[in-house]
Design an enzyme around this catalytic site. Structure first.
Site, PDB file in Angstrom:
ATOM      1  N   GLU A 138     -71.572  68.600 -40.918  1.00 24.34           N
ATOM      2  CA  GLU A 138     -71.494  70.009 -40.507  1.00 24.34           C
ATOM      3  C   GLU A 138     -70.999  70.142 -39.066  1.00 24.34           C
ATOM      4  OE1 GLU A 138     -75.232  71.906 -41.489  1.00 24.34           O
ATOM      5  OE2 GLU A 138     -74.929  71.568 -43.638  1.00 24.34           O
ATOM      6  N   GLU A 192     -74.070  68.415 -50.487  1.00 20.75           N
ATOM      7  CA  GLU A 192     -75.525  68.545 -50.493  1.00 20.75           C
ATOM      8  C   GLU A 192     -75.877  69.820 -51.230  1.00 20.75           C
ATOM      9  OE1 GLU A 192     -77.709  68.827 -46.777  1.00 20.75           O
ATOM     10  OE2 GLU A 192     -76.544  67.194 -45.926  1.00 20.75           O
TER      11      GLU A 192
END
Ligand SMILES: *[C@@H]1O[C@H](CO)[C@@H](O)[C@H](O)[C@H]1NC(C)=O
Ligand SMILES: *[C@@H]1O[C@H](CO)[C@@H](O)[C@H](O)[C@H]1NC(C)=O
Ligand SMILES: *[C@@H]1O[C@H](CO)[C@@H](O)[C@H](O)[C@H]1NC(C)=O
Length: 455
Positions: free
Chosen positions: A121, A263
């Site tokens: 991220e 995820e």
């Protein structure tokens, strides 16, 4: 080791007892986070994943050499992660060379390393120097892999959060944030296209639902949500999130780049104020997720396809900060027993019941004997056994909420514990384990953790 052996033997018995059909595991992966103080050594975890589950890929949040090596000689495809604090270092090609030589090259002959993920991220950290390092770092890694002729085998990617989108609802309006995000998204997607690597996204309906959209988030029956711009009906929130990403990519001209779910998951325990957190919801989300992404249905904007997806997470991780839910995303307890069952445990190979973990750690315990349910016994019959035993004066509090044998909270697990208690208390005769031909005697101690089976 002793506890491990016990946990493993319990698991193998539960595996035999549960009539779980292995799901088609194609492309279903698990995130193996290790932010915990109580996990088993990586070698045991690797053997467990390889032999007792249907996962065929996994994602590590680092490239810890001992952990990667644990997956040597397994079929599991491994994605290793370059942590965010090393991303800037990779902009130095010499560093990239050294890193690959140290961390990847020693393993390529015995370990199926399929991806190197650069950071996690990174774009939503809004750290300017980190974000601007991202694509050069990925390029350098790819250059090094190419120099070693590994570029086809090992793909470089970088998972991003949904925070890179400024608009995601309705899905067809999905758009990347203007300015710095869009500036890095173009070169990132160009790199991925040029190298045949996917855009990886962490997508959590758990962080996006409201009281009235819980069923929609959990893939449960619901009225659906229409995208007014396209007239397409969405039956679940994950499809909406994926299609928002797809729309944003398409807007930049990159709808040919594949999307992978890096995820996703749902916690089983949370603080009292956390909405929708419980074992049933976690089980439903992850189970339905696996079914949906491997069904070939696809999403409204990406029909008739499957998605590679990594469930977060393998274990509950007791050192993670934040609300209680953060420490409870695991499918498994640290001792490898399931928190709940989503059908990823391997039980049958070629039509025959197998208990692969048993061969890992056989524990023949001399004359001791335990009574457990026969494999594939009807749950209704096992429920009758539970009621029968509890009516015979046996202490049934261990299987009740708060009891040491309440987890896993399933009828076969509870029946196994109670049938053995009855067998031991009533004299350990073969007929004390008959239970209308649903019981069998074993020499393997089914105890695990603090749930101790009498012997
Ligand atoms: C990465 O770069 C930082 C800043 O230049 C440096 O302090 C650190 O030692 C480097 N890390 C490694 C492993 O070389
Ligand atoms: C931003 O990233 C750079 C490079 O990785 C790092 O050295 C720096 O500490 C980061 N800054 C913040 C505020 O986290
Ligand atoms: C998806 O599959 C359905 C049913 O087989 C078919 O009717 C449809 O044309 C397919 N759509 C695409 C885009 O391939």
């Amino acid at each position: 080791m002793a506890t491990m052996a016990a946990a493993i033997s319990t698991l193998s018995i539960l595996l035999m007892a549960w009539t779980i059909k292995a799901v088609d595991g194609a492309g279903i992966g698990i995130s193996y986070g290790r932010d915990a103080s109580n996990l088993r050594p990586p070698v045991q975890v690797a053997q467990f994943l390889a032999h007792s589950t249907t996962f065929d890929c996994l994602k590590l949040f680092d490239a810890d050499p001992a952990t990667v090596q644990a997956f040597a000689n397994t079929d599991l495809a491994v994605a290793v992660t370059m942590p965010n604090d090393l991303v800037a270092n990779l902009t130095d090609l010499r560093f990239a060379h050294k890193w690959v030589r140290t961390n990847i090259v020693p393993r390529v002959d015995d370990t199926n390393i399929a991806r190197i993920l650069v950071g996690n991220e990174v774009i939503s950290t809004a750290n300017r120097s980190l974000v601007s390092s991202l694509v050069p770092a990925m390029q350098n890694l790819h250059t090094v892999l190419t120099s070693l002729s590994l570029q086809h085998r090992i793909k470089v990617a970088s998972p991003q959060s949904l925070g890179v989108l400024s608009t995601s609802n309705p899905p067809s309006t999905g758009k990347f944030r203007e300015g710095r995000v869009a500036e890095v998204m173009r070169p990132l997607l160009s790199f991925l296209r040029a190298t045949g690597s996917p855009f990886m996204v962490n997508a959590y309906p758990f962080f996006g639902f409201a009281v009235d959209t819980l069923d929609y988030a959990l893939f449960r029956p619901n009225p659906g949500v229409e995208d007014q711009h396209t007239g397409l009906i969405y039956s679940n929130m994950l499809d909406g999130q994926l299609d928002a990403v797809f729309s944003a990519m398409k807007r930049l001209g990159f709808d040919d780049v594949d999307i992978v779910i890096a995820e996703t998951g749902w916690p089983s325990v949370g603080d009292p104020w956390e909405l929708g957190v419980n074992v049933d919801n976690a089980r439903d989300y992850n189970k339905n997720l696996v079914r949906h992404v491997s069904s070939g249905t696809g999403t409204p904007l990406m029909p008739n396809r499957t998605f590679e997806a990594y469930i977060f997470s393998l274990f509950d991780e007791n050192l993670k900060p934040g609300p209680l839910s953060q420490r409870n995303f695991g499918l498994f307890h640290p001792d490898l027993l399931p928190v709940y069952d989503i059908g990823v445990l391997r039980t049958e190979v070629g039509g025959q019941a197998t208990a692969p973990v048993q061969t890992l750690n056989p524990t023949p315990s001399d004359s001791k004997r335990w009574c457990i349910p026969k494999p594939n016994t009807d749950v209704l019959l096992l429920q009758q056994n539970v009621e029968y035993v509890c009516g015979q004066g046996i202490d049934c509090t261990p299987i009740q909420p708060g009891g040491v044998c309440n987890f896993p909270d399933t009828v076969p697990a509870h029946a196994a514990f109670l049938m053995n208690e009855y067998y031991q208390a009533f004299g350990r005769n073969a007929f004390d384990c008959d239970f209308g031909r649903t019981g069998m005697i074993t020499g393997i101690d089914p105890s695990y953790g603090s749930c101790v089976y009498s012997s």
